[in-house]
Design an enzyme around this catalytic site. Structure first.
Site, PDB file in Angstrom:
ATOM      1  N   SER A   1       0.803  -1.225   0.000  1.00 54.29           N
ATOM      2  CA  SER A   1       0.000   0.000   0.000  1.00 54.29           C
ATOM      3  C   SER A   1       0.834   1.272   0.000  1.00 54.29           C
ATOM      4  O   SER A   1       0.320   2.340  -0.345  1.00 54.29           O
ATOM      5  CB  SER A   1      -0.934   0.009   1.216  1.00 54.29           C
ATOM      6  OG  SER A   1      -0.212  -0.204   2.406  1.00 54.29           O
TER       7      SER A   1
ATOM      8  N   HIS B   1      -0.718   3.803   7.923  1.00 53.88           N
ATOM      9  CA  HIS B   1      -0.081   4.521   6.808  1.00 53.88           C
ATOM     10  C   HIS B   1       0.243   5.975   7.138  1.00 53.88           C
ATOM     11  O   HIS B   1      -0.573   6.666   7.755  1.00 53.88           O
ATOM     12  CB  HIS B   1      -1.000   4.476   5.585  1.00 53.88           C
ATOM     13  CG  HIS B   1      -1.393   3.093   5.189  1.00 53.88           C
ATOM     14  ND1 HIS B   1      -2.572   2.505   5.606  1.00 53.88           N
ATOM     15  CD2 HIS B   1      -0.751   2.169   4.435  1.00 53.88           C
ATOM     16  CE1 HIS B   1      -2.654   1.279   5.112  1.00 53.88           C
ATOM     17  NE2 HIS B   1      -1.561   1.044   4.402  1.00 53.88           N
TER      18      HIS B   1
ATOM     19  N   ASP C   1      -3.874   6.938   8.868  1.00 55.28           N
ATOM     20  CA  ASP C   1      -4.691   5.979   9.596  1.00 55.28           C
ATOM     21  C   ASP C   1      -3.785   5.242  10.582  1.00 55.28           C
ATOM     22  O   ASP C   1      -2.701   5.735  10.888  1.00 55.28           O
ATOM     23  CB  ASP C   1      -5.440   5.027   8.642  1.00 55.28           C
ATOM     24  CG  ASP C   1      -4.509   4.245   7.717  1.00 55.28           C
ATOM     25  OD1 ASP C   1      -3.332   4.042   8.066  1.00 55.28           O
ATOM     26  OD2 ASP C   1      -4.967   3.812   6.639  1.00 55.28           O
TER      27      ASP C   1
END
Length: 360
Positions: free
Chosen positions: A44, A338, A335
């Site tokens: 990600s 991340h 979050d």
């Protein structure tokens, strides 16, 4: 009549060839660096939205993700704005943002200047993507082979080979393997590898295999990121702190595992170097650790909670339409896993000497 149709077909072919030549010249002249394009692989941290097009729970294509992206669009990036790969592409003069390879109707211009094959939830351990439905590293390599075939059909084998040889390759993965696979709720790999150093060795073998696969496909310039301080991820603090509500300090023994992994990675990279090949280690551990330890220096107020959701454990669907902090620039983490765009920019700044090695 048939002569007229044939003439029109010939003209269309000629126009198409000229257009492809224009795109190729533009892609190789309208930039600051010597790299022809930029390709990203991993998880990600470098996925701009490939997961939007596969069946997986790991998606970030809904608010509040993308809160500070152009037009506030939730592209699938797991942050409030842009990723380090976007910043590298812009710095190199290639494009502003790196698109996902799986984006429908992607243009030839985007294909030639670089795409990302990364998938949120991925990792070097084949078991890691199975937990979320992410794209395994082996499949990302197959997607790159498919990409080459597509490009060969457009600009020819010779030009494709040259473009790949002159491209920059960026890899960022491994955090999911250690933090959420080995130290996550599913105990499969902790059972198979009771000693975490043995598991790291297993990951290292897979890293080498992937790097060798890229080299076999023509890559010559590769940057690979190490692990961040996984003990400072808000989700890991929540899971492993003795009192996650009052004691939000980093988990030191988890950070020590990141350090050992990064030492192993750097050693492995040296073993793969050879004439005509440049593999560069990207240190992301120290810049993030410095942000945590010296938050005021960087203008941060919050270093152990995420901006979106409850900040303690939320990511992906847990952040869907959840409350968001008032000022994302005060948070290291967007979050619970991340970094925010601001943190990514600071990581990018710290990596500039290594990035220059890749793009020059």
């Amino acid at each position: 009549m048939s002569t007229t149709i044939s003439f029109h077909l010939v003209m269309l072919v000629i126009i198409n060839i000229l257009y492809m030549q224009y795109c190729y010249c533009y892609a190789n002249n309208n930039k600051k660096s010597k790299i022809s394009s930029l390709f990203a692989f991993g998880d990600s941290t470098v996925d701009p939205g490939n997961n939007n097009y596969i069946p997986t729970i790991m998606r970030g294509n809904f608010p509040p993700y993308g809160k500070d992206f152009d037009n506030h669009v939730a592209t699938g990036r797991f942050t409030n704005g842009r990723l380090v790969t976007d910043l590298v592409a812009e710095y190199a003069g290639l494009k502003k943002n790196v698109p996902p390879y799986l984006k429908p109707n992607i243009t030839i211009q985007d294909l030639m200047t670089g795409v990302s094959f990364a998938s949120s939830g991925g990792g070097f351990d084949p078991f890691t993507p199975l937990m979320t439905g992410a794209i395994p590293q082996s499949q990302q390599l197959e997607m790159f082979k498919e990409y080459k075939s597509k490009l060969e059909a457009k600009i020819g084998k010779k030009r494709t080979k040259t473009l790949v040889r002159n491209a920059g390759f960026l890899i960022s993965a491994g955090t999911n393997d250690i933090a959420f696979n080995y130290y996550g709720p599913i105990l499969v790999q902790r059972t198979n590898y009771p000693n975490v150093l043995d598991y790291q060795h297993f990951i290292g073998q897979n890293v080498n295999k992937f790097l060798q696969g890229l080299l076999n496909e023509g890559a010559s310039t590769i940057g690979i990121a190490g692990l961040p301080p996984i003990g400072c991820l808000p989700a890991m603090i929540t899971l492993y702190s003795t009192n996650p509500n009052s004691n939000r300090r980093c988990i030191n023994y988890l950070n020590s595992i990141s350090i050992k992994y990064n030492h192993m990675l750097q050693k492995n990279i040296k073993g793969l170097q050879r004439p005509g090949v440049k593999i560069v280690y990207f240190d992301i551990f120290n810049p993030i650790m410095d942000m945590v330890n010296q938050k005021a220096k960087y203008g941060f107020n919050e270093v152990n909670r995420g901006c979106c959701g409850d900040g303690y454990i939320g990511a992906a669907l847990m952040c869907a339409n959840a409350p968001v902090c008032n000022d994302t620039s005060k948070y290291i983490f967007w979050d619970s896993v991340h970094p925010s765009e601001k943190a990514y920019r600071l990581v990018f700044d710290s990596l500039l000497p290594s990035i220059e090695t890749i793009i020059s």
